[in-house]
Design a protein around this motif. Structure first.
Motif, PDB file in Angstrom:
ATOM      1  N   LEU A 307     -56.847  -3.948 -10.672  1.00  0.00           N
ATOM      2  CA  LEU A 307     -56.352  -2.636 -10.611  1.00  0.00           C
ATOM      3  C   LEU A 307     -57.327  -1.887  -9.546  1.00  0.00           C
ATOM      4  CD1 LEU A 307     -54.862  -0.407 -11.964  1.00  0.00           C
ATOM      5  CD2 LEU A 307     -56.486  -0.332 -13.661  1.00  0.00           C
ATOM      6  N   ASP A 308     -58.432  -2.430  -9.449  1.00  0.00           N
ATOM      7  CA  ASP A 308     -59.205  -1.452  -8.238  1.00  0.00           C
ATOM      8  C   ASP A 308     -58.730  -1.493  -7.085  1.00  0.00           C
ATOM      9  OD1 ASP A 308     -60.974  -1.045 -10.346  1.00  0.00           O
ATOM     10  OD2 ASP A 308     -62.454  -2.578  -9.860  1.00  0.00           O
ATOM     11  N   ALA A 309     -58.079  -2.777  -6.566  1.00  0.00           N
ATOM     12  CA  ALA A 309     -57.566  -2.800  -5.295  1.00  0.00           C
ATOM     13  C   ALA A 309     -56.041  -2.250  -5.267  1.00  0.00           C
ATOM     14  CB  ALA A 309     -57.225  -4.358  -4.906  1.00  0.00           C
ATOM     15  N   ALA A 310     -55.579  -1.933  -6.446  1.00  0.00           N
ATOM     16  CA  ALA A 310     -54.203  -1.687  -6.407  1.00  0.00           C
ATOM     17  C   ALA A 310     -54.212  -0.012  -6.507  1.00  0.00           C
ATOM     18  CB  ALA A 310     -53.509  -1.977  -7.587  1.00  0.00           C
ATOM     19  N   TRP A 311     -55.406   0.512  -6.914  1.00  0.00           N
ATOM     20  CA  TRP A 311     -55.405   1.870  -7.301  1.00  0.00           C
ATOM     21  C   TRP A 311     -54.938   2.828  -6.115  1.00  0.00           C
ATOM     22  CZ3 TRP A 311     -54.793   5.169 -10.934  1.00  0.00           C
ATOM     23  CH2 TRP A 311     -55.373   6.301 -10.962  1.00  0.00           C
TER      24      TRP A 311
END
Length: 330
Positions: A307-311
Motif C-alpha cells: 500500500l505504501d508504494a501504491a499510495w
C-alpha cells in the motif's frame, strides 16, 4: 340376358380403358408435382435471411463504402446459431453477454462471389461486455485501430469497440479500406455507439501489460462479477489491479460482501483512513498483502504492491475524479 351381358362387357371394357389411361397419366402427374416443388418461394422458406433483415443491426451496414458495395443479404446469428459461424468459440462470446451477430460482405458488384472485406458486428449488450471480448480475443496489444472507442489493427484485419458493439473486419485484399469502412459503421451507430465502457482508467502502478474483463466469479468469488483487471510491471514485480464500476449502492454491497467473506475466512483486514480516503488492507495468507477501497463509482484494489508504494498513484487517481475518462489506451 344377352343384352345385359353385352352392356356389362362394354362397361368392363370402359373401366379397363379408364384405368389404363390413369396409369398412363401417373408419370405426367408425378412430373407436375416435382416441377411445382421446385418453384418454392424463397421469401417463405428463407427464415434466416428474414430474421437478419429484421435485426436493427442491419441498418448499420452501409450499402456502399470506399468504392465497395455490400454483397447480398447480411447474415444473422443468435445465441442458438452462433456456433455455426464461430464453431468452437461461440461459448466465449455467449458467456461474455453476447446478444446477436450480423455479418456483411463487401466487394465489387461484378465479383459478387469474391468479397474483399467481411464485417462481423457483434451486439454484446453493454459497452463493458464489448470491451471484455475485445481484450479477451487477442489481448490489448498491436497498433491502435484509430476507429471507435478502442481497437487494434492486424495484418489483414481490424478489431474495435464502439458502445455495446464489437466489430471484426477481415480483408481478403491488400489495401482494403478497413479504417474508412469502420468509421462509416461508427457513424451509422449514432448515439448507440457513443456509450463508453467505463473501467479503462487505472492508477499508474507501473507499465501496463494486459487488460482483461472477467464477467463472473473473479478469483473464485461468486459475488465478484464484471471486473476489469489490468496487469502492470513495476521493476521485477507484477501487479494486478482490479476495479468494478457500478452504482453507489452496488459498490457498497460489493464492499460489504468482500468484508464478510474475509471475516468468514478469518483473513486479517485493517481499516485505514488516510488523507480523506478509507481503505481496507488485507493480510491474505494465500494472495499476500492486497488492498481495496470504494468510491461512489467504483471498487478498486490491487494485488502484488504494498500500500505504501501504491499510495501516490492511487491518491492521484482518486483526486482526478471517477467521472473523468481518459482516452482509451492499452
Amino acid at each position: 340376358m344377352a343384352g345385359i351381358r353385352g352392356a356389362t362387357r362394354q362397361e368392363s371394357v370402359g373401366v379397363g380403358r379408364a384405368r389404363v389411361g390413369l396409369l398412363a397419366l401417373l408419370p405426367l402427374i408425378a412430373w407436375g408435382v416435382y416441377w411445382e416443388g421446385q418453384r418454392y418461394d424463397p421469401g417463405l422458406l428463407d427464415f434466416k435471411n428474414a430474421a437478419a433483415r429484421l435485426s436493427p443491426l442491419v441498418a448499420l451496414f452501409p450499402e456502399r463504402a470506399e468504392g465497395l458495395a455490400r454483397l447480398g443479404e447480411t447474415r444473422r446469428f443468435d445465441r442458438e446459431s452462433l456456433h455455426e459461424y464461430v464453431n468452437g468459440h461461440a461459448e466465449f462470446f455467449i458467456s461474455a453477454g453476447f446478444k446477436e451477430l450480423v455479418v456483411g460482405e463487401y466487394g465489387l458488384p461484378q465479383e459478387a462471389s469474391r468479397p474483399k472485406v467481411v464485417v462481423d458486428l457483434y451486439d454484446m449488450g453493454k459497452p463493458l461486455f464489448a470491451f471484455g471480448v475485445l481484450t479477451g480475443e487477442g489481448g490489448d496489444g498491436g497498433p491502435e485501430a484509430g476507429v471507435g472507442e478502442m481497437g487494434f489493427a492486424e495484418s489483414r484485419g481490424l478489431r474495435f469497440i464502439s458502445g455495446p458493439y464489437y466489430v471484426k473486419m477481415t480483408a481478403f485484399d491488400e489495401g482494403a479500406p478497413l479504417k474508412a469502412m469502420g468509421q462509416a459503421l461508427v457513424k451509422a451507430m449514432g448515439q448507440a455507439g457513443v456509450a463508453k465502457a467505463q473501467g479503462f482508467r487505472f492508477p499508474e502502478f507501473g507499465k501496463p501489460l494486459a487488460t482483461r474483463f472477467i464477467k463472473e466469479n473473479y478469483r473464485g468469488l461468486d459475488f465478484f462479477d464484471q471486473v476489469v483487471e489490468r496487469s502492470f510491471q513495476r521493476g521485477d514485480q507484477t501487479i494486478q489491479a482490479f476495479q468494478v464500476m457500478g452504482s453507489e449502492a452496488r459498490n457498497l454491497e460489493l464492499e460489504s460482501k468482500l468484508l464478510a467473506f474475509l471475516k468468514g475466512e478469518e483473513i486479517p483486514v485493517e481499516r485505514l483512513e488516510k488523507e480523506g480516503l478509507v481503505l481496507f488492507q488485507v493480510q491474505d495468507p494465500y494472495e499476500g498483502e492486497w488492498f481495496f477501497l470504494r468510491t461512489q463509482e467504483q471498487v478498486i484494489g490491487a494485488f502484488g504492491i504494498p500500500l505504501d508504494a501504491a499510495w501516490t498513484p492511487l491518491k492521484e487517481f482518486v483526486n482526478r475524479g471517477q467521472t473523468q475518462h481518459d482516452e482509451p489506451r492499452s
